[in-house]
Design a protein around this motif. Structure first.
Motif, PDB file in Angstrom:
ATOM      1  N   PRO A 195       0.817  -1.220   0.000  1.00 36.44           N
ATOM      2  CA  PRO A 195       0.000   0.000   0.000  1.00 36.44           C
ATOM      3  C   PRO A 195       0.847   1.266   0.000  1.00 36.44           C
ATOM      4  N   THR A 196       0.184   2.380  -0.164  1.00 38.75           N
ATOM      5  CA  THR A 196       0.832   3.684  -0.019  1.00 38.75           C
ATOM      6  C   THR A 196       1.442   3.802   1.370  1.00 38.75           C
ATOM      7  N   LEU A 242      -4.619  10.424   3.779  1.00 35.38           N
ATOM      8  CA  LEU A 242      -4.846   9.691   2.530  1.00 35.38           C
ATOM      9  C   LEU A 242      -6.339   9.574   2.266  1.00 35.38           C
ATOM     10  N   PRO A 243      -6.732   9.495   0.999  1.00 41.34           N
ATOM     11  CA  PRO A 243      -8.152   9.269   0.706  1.00 41.34           C
ATOM     12  C   PRO A 243      -8.595   7.916   1.236  1.00 41.34           C
ATOM     13  N   GLY A 419       4.873   4.976  -3.140  1.00 42.40           N
ATOM     14  CA  GLY A 419       3.701   4.711  -3.970  1.00 42.40           C
ATOM     15  C   GLY A 419       3.212   3.282  -3.856  1.00 42.40           C
ATOM     16  N   PRO A 420       1.918   3.047  -4.116  1.00 43.36           N
ATOM     17  CA  PRO A 420       1.365   1.701  -4.014  1.00 43.36           C
ATOM     18  C   PRO A 420       1.681   0.858  -5.251  1.00 43.36           C
ATOM     19  N   ARG A 445      -3.922   5.757  -4.356  1.00 41.07           N
ATOM     20  CA  ARG A 445      -4.836   5.237  -5.372  1.00 41.07           C
ATOM     21  C   ARG A 445      -4.822   3.714  -5.428  1.00 41.07           C
ATOM     22  N   GLU A 446      -4.841   3.071  -4.271  1.00 39.66           N
ATOM     23  CA  GLU A 446      -4.939   1.610  -4.233  1.00 39.66           C
ATOM     24  C   GLU A 446      -6.232   1.110  -4.862  1.00 39.66           C
TER      25      GLU A 446
END
Length: 472
Positions: A195-196, A242-243, A419-420, A445-446
């Motif tokens: 993941p991120t 994070l989103p 980054g993911p 953006r996973e």
């Protein structure tokens, strides 16, 4: 030993179910967590002689979250990798340089892992301090690949990958400081999402470093298990920077622009790897996505800097082991890879400020990839899983380092930049060994990675080890 295919799938409480299905059976009271744990322990015993994936089993039965916490994956048996603390269990980091005592506390990520409902049956083996890309040791027996026991299962989460691929459990802990979720996923035909950085509770080792390379995650046999784990983990802890990810349940509904990379600036991919990536690109195009050539802006200088930082980590381990791990820590017992990396760093330590500065700048270059692309498609590794011995820590250091650089030519970028990236099974090589493909996205953006993974899995379900012919 004989070159064979090894798995433990059978007609027991686990059957051929994934983690989501098992959790549903537990919730419906069609099977109990105790029955699942007993079946997994029996399967682990069945494969141990051939694969050697286990560091040790939990004493007194499975470890679970406090009663009443529940969790979406409640009752599903699993394992932690032996570099994360769980109170009452030792953490050896795969090293014989010290004698680990039972941990006094449970690491934050281990609490998050238990918070998903998973029941920990023990710990899985990793190469010394997770520094190698094969789960091999200077003296102890190696962990072997269930698809072909003459070959490596990858690393550093090789023990977890072997257990999941062989059907002992449907999901197991992994973590990734240079590819250590994605590499064993590729070698063993599994799904592995890095993941991120910051998506999960920070890793205890990684957050002490000037650049935090390490993120935790899981290895699974189905995309929905990976998606379910991250959704459940987010309910335990969500990073507001994070989103939100939420539960991803299937393919997305819009086309994405995919940049295709087949070769690394450091290595030309072998034919099975190239074929797997190109066929994946063709399948994505057939689904309506746009695939265009792309170039990674990370070359020889990035590789040299990452290698030196890798050596910096080995240097820290060797010089602070007595303080951080055990007063009886003996640096003289570290294996050839750890010792070689330490010495290599010591010769060039004066370069450290420039190395850190350039590695930190890599995040901006990574972000630039996604101004023109939604996703980057590439290999996970430059060639198929090597035979046991090829990456042994007993190989002369300079040769071993060059072999690792030619093999692990794609994954470190995501660790340095945060980054993911997700590894997915591609087409198997002619020798029956799995080949992985890799999807990367912008930070946070996973979801797009999981949506594409669901689409690829639905289009052509992953090959199952229990369906493949026995033998090499």
């Amino acid at each position: 030993m004989a070159d064979e295919r090894v798995h433990a799938f059978g007609d027991d409480a686990l059957g051929e179910h994934d983690a989501v299905a098992l959790a549903a059976l537990v919730k419906a009271r069609e099977v109990s967590p105790a029955e699942l744990a007993a079946a997994a322990e029996a399967r682990a015993e069945q494969v141990d002689a051939a694969l050697a994936p286990l560091a040790f089993a939990a004493r007194g039965g499975p470890r679970t979250a406090p009663a009443g916490d529940g969790g979406a994956l409640y009752g599903v048996p699993s394992y932690l990798k032996d570099n994360v603390d769980l109170r009452g269990m030792p953490t050896t980091h795969g090293s014989s340089a010290f004698r680990a005592k039972p941990a006094r506390r449970t690491a934050g990520f281990a609490e998050q892992f238990l918070g998903t409902g998973l029941a920990v049956l023990g710990k899985t083996r990793l190469p010394e301090f997770g520094l190698n890309a094969s789960t091999e040791f200077a003296e102890a027996r190696p962990v072997r690949n269930p698809w072909r026991t003459s070959h490596s299962p990858g690393a550093s989460s090789g023990g977890s990958a072997a257990l999941v691929a062989a059907g002992v459990v449907p999901i197991a802990h992994a973590n990734d400081g240079g590819g250590s979720i994605r590499i064993p996923a590729a070698c063993c035909g599994l799904v592995g999402l890095k993941p991120t950085r910051g998506r999960l509770v920070p890793n205890d080792q990684g957050r002490r470093l000037p650049i935090d390379l390490v993120t935790d995650g899981v290895l699974t046999r189905s995309v929905r298990d990976t998606a379910a784990f991250f959704a459940a983990a987010e309910r335990h802890h969500r990073n507001p920077a994070l989103p939100p990810l939420g539960l991803v349940e299937g393919p997305g509904d819009r086309p994405v622009r995919i940049g295709l990379v087949v070769d690394s600036p450091l290595a030309v991919s072998d034919e099975p790897t190239r074929r797997a990536v190109e066929r994946t690109a063709e399948r994505l195009e057939a689904m309506g996505h746009e695939v265009v050539p792309a170039t990674l802006p990370f070359g020889e200088e990035f590789s040299r800097d990452f290698t030196m930082y890798w050596g910096y980590i080995a240097f820290l381990i060797a010089t602070s082991g007595k303080l951080l791990l055990d007063p009886g820590f003996q640096a003289g017992k570290l294996d050839g890879l750890t010792t070689g990396l330490r010495r290599s760093f010591h010769r060039e330590f004066h370069r450290t400020p420039g190395v850190l500065r350039r590695l930190r700048r890599a995040e901006a270059a990574y972000a630039g990839l996604f101004r023109d692309h939604d996703v980057i498609l590439s290999p996970v590794l430059a060639h198929t899983p090597p035979p046991i011995g090829h990456l042994s820590p007993n190989v002369a250091f300079d040769e071993l380092l060059e072999r690792l650089r030619r093999y692990v030519a794609f994954t470190p970028v995501n660790n340095v930049t945060g980054g993911p990236g997700i590894a997915l099974p591609g087409a198997a090589a002619g020798d029956g060994l799995p080949v992985g493909v890799h999807l990367s996205a912008a930070h946070g953006r996973e979801r797009v990675l999981l949506e594409l993974a669901f689409a690829l899995e639905a289009d052509r379900p992953w090959q199952r080890i229990q369906d493949a012919a026995t033998g090499a």
